[in-house]
Design a protein around this motif. Structure first.
Motif, PDB file in Angstrom:
ATOM      1  N   UNK A  56     -72.993   9.510 -24.681  1.00  0.00           N
ATOM      2  CA  UNK A  56     -74.417   9.786 -24.405  1.00  0.00           C
ATOM      3  C   UNK A  56     -74.491  10.645 -23.158  1.00  0.00           C
ATOM      4  N   UNK A  57     -74.570  11.960 -23.326  1.00  0.00           N
ATOM      5  CA  UNK A  57     -74.468  12.892 -22.214  1.00  0.00           C
ATOM      6  C   UNK A  57     -75.764  13.015 -21.458  1.00  0.00           C
ATOM      7  N   UNK A  58     -75.681  13.770 -20.364  1.00  0.00           N
ATOM      8  CA  UNK A  58     -76.856  13.985 -19.523  1.00  0.00           C
ATOM      9  C   UNK A  58     -77.996  14.619 -20.316  1.00  0.00           C
ATOM     10  N   UNK A  59     -77.658  15.469 -21.277  1.00  0.00           N
ATOM     11  CA  UNK A  59     -78.712  16.112 -22.052  1.00  0.00           C
ATOM     12  C   UNK A  59     -79.524  15.088 -22.817  1.00  0.00           C
ATOM     13  N   UNK A  65     -70.091  20.095 -22.690  1.00  0.00           N
ATOM     14  CA  UNK A  65     -71.052  19.016 -22.933  1.00  0.00           C
ATOM     15  C   UNK A  65     -70.604  17.729 -22.250  1.00  0.00           C
ATOM     16  N   UNK A  66     -69.314  17.441 -22.318  1.00  0.00           N
ATOM     17  CA  UNK A  66     -68.802  16.210 -21.729  1.00  0.00           C
ATOM     18  C   UNK A  66     -68.894  16.238 -20.203  1.00  0.00           C
ATOM     19  N   UNK A  67     -68.714  17.395 -19.610  1.00  0.00           N
ATOM     20  CA  UNK A  67     -68.702  17.498 -18.147  1.00  0.00           C
ATOM     21  C   UNK A  67     -70.103  17.556 -17.560  1.00  0.00           C
ATOM     22  N   UNK A  68     -71.135  17.567 -18.384  1.00  0.00           N
ATOM     23  CA  UNK A  68     -72.506  17.536 -17.865  1.00  0.00           C
ATOM     24  C   UNK A  68     -72.952  16.130 -17.521  1.00  0.00           C
TER      25      UNK A  68
END
Length: 426
Positions: free
Chosen positions: A3-6, A248-251
């Motif tokens: 569950x990323x920042x986006x 995406x993962x690093x956000x």
């Protein structure tokens, strides 16, 4: 799937839209206990080092104010705003809130924040005061100033056989070439993905434009976004930055677990106040560089100072005087300044700043020196973000990923993003 920042920002926007329309109830803060003690809740986001320093500040404040207890609540950036929106919706907001400029109007304009008139700001410069002020009052006390930098890991540069660039004149093309070389010659990526909205703001500033205007409208055209997305896609295609899934993962992680903080990328876009946490996590003496420019000339970065964050308070707090006393201690006491150092930006209180600078070392000293070095190059600050600005970050990240994953071309992504941003702040 993580569950990323986006995703977090998308959920937060929905929650906040509901939460803030009904804010301003009685709040959850309890009255004095049987012994007459008051307990304040204070929420903040940040690294482990910030949390440790903040607890020391709380301890120092409590020692000087034996009738006031401060209960800390902290977490990572992404989840912080979801939680705050939910707390405000249920009249359970913390008394003292670490606030970001993206969200100040979101909460202040809906009556969720306390007017902080009465806190001493006589040692602040006018810009620092204005950053937390709306037409209705003073709703955020600026903790300090910082600047966006391109952090560089000298060890990875050396491993790739490269010198650090001349950051006064380097361009985005130079940045791509350097980063691609590092990816090729080391086990790390040359750079991490963009830090938004600052990355896009720099791109626009270098063309004399801005993301939003002082009037609360968009300050760019779809063609500007198309060019930006093309530049970013070029970085990924050259393997200068991670793949779409890696970006995406690093956000999601904070500084401690980011590619920059774990040594997985040689360069990354971060604010100067984060340099100490990043250096500590990576075990490297990371170096702050000016952002790449487009002209290849001195000052081409077109950098600016930004309020690192604010101290705000919920209007529903039952202890307004104690709240103001704690915020005053945070921003005006030399003792708190010596514990914060540059983590919340170089202190806004000029007397505290002078005392702190003399004591800085390591990454904090490098940050302070950088802030001083760019003083003659700094352009106008970005306009105060309008209501809806916080949603622009989510939109920008989302359409950037659409381009990275190849689901939309730069042209189509730019057009759709522009229309959605117009609606968001309209």
């Amino acid at each position: 799937m993580r569950f990323t920042r986006l995703a977090k920002f998308g959920a937060m926007a929905s929650i906040a839209a509901l939460a803030l329309t009904g804010c301003g109830g009685s709040g959850s803060a309890a009255g004095p206990d049987a012994d007459g003690n008051v307990t304040l809740r204070f929420s903040w986001w940040g690294s482990e080092s910030r949390s440790a320093a903040t607890q020391k500040i709380i301890d120092a404040f409590e020692a000087k104010n034996p009738g006031i207890k401060v209960q800390g609540e902290y977490g990572d950036w992404g989840g912080y705003w979801d939680k705050l929106a939910t707390q405000v919706a249920s009249n359970d907001a913390p008394d003292v809130i670490q606030m970001d400029d993206k969200y100040l109007r979101e909460y202040a304009d809906r009556g969720a924040l306390m007017d902080l008139e009465g806190i001493d700001i006589s040692k602040f410069d006018e810009a620092a005061i204005a950053n937390g002020t709306t037409e209705e009052g003073l709703f955020g006390i600026t903790t300090g100033i910082n600047a966006m930098v391109m952090t560089a890991n000298p060890t990875l540069f050396k491993e790739a056989g490269l010198e650090l660039p001349d950051d006064k004149t380097w361009t985005w093309d130079d940045y791509k070439e350097i980063a691609a070389t590092i990816t090729e010659k080391t086990d790390a990526f040359g750079a991490s993905g963009p830090n938004e909205p600052a990355g896009f703001q720099f791109w626009l500033r270098q063309d004399g434009k801005s993301l939003t205007t002082a009037e609360g409208t968009l300050g760019y055209e779809p063609a500007d976004a198309k060019a930006y997305f093309e530049m970013l896609k070029g970085l990924m295609d050259a393997k200068a930055i991670p793949t779409a899934s890696g970006i995406a993962e690093d956000q999601s992680p904070g500084p401690d677990r980011s590619l920059t903080g774990t040594g997985g990328a040689a360069m990354g876009m971060w604010w100067t106040n984060q340099l100490a946490a990043l250096s500590g996590a990576s075990g490297e003496e990371l170096v702050p560089l000016r952002m790449p420019g487009r002209s290849g000339q001195d000052g081409g970065s077109n950098t600016f100072y930004k309020s690192s964050m604010f101290m705000s308070a919920t209007k529903a707090s039952k202890h307004p005087e104690e709240v103001k006393k704690f915020i005053d201690f945070m921003v005006n006491s030399e003792e708190a300044g010596m514990l914060n150092l540059a983590d919340r930006g170089l202190p806004s209180n000029l007397d505290v700043r002078a005392a702190v600078i003399d004591k800085l070392d390591g990454a904090d000293a490098r940050s302070a020196k950088f802030i001083a070095d760019i003083e003659d190059e700094v352009g106008d600050a970005e306009p105060v973000p309008p209501r809806g600005f916080s949603g622009l970050q989510d939109i920008l990240y989302r359409y950037g990923l659409e381009v990275f994953f190849g689901r939309l071309g730069p042209d189509e992504a730019a057009e759709k993003m522009f229309a959605e941003m117009q609606t968001e702040i309209g």
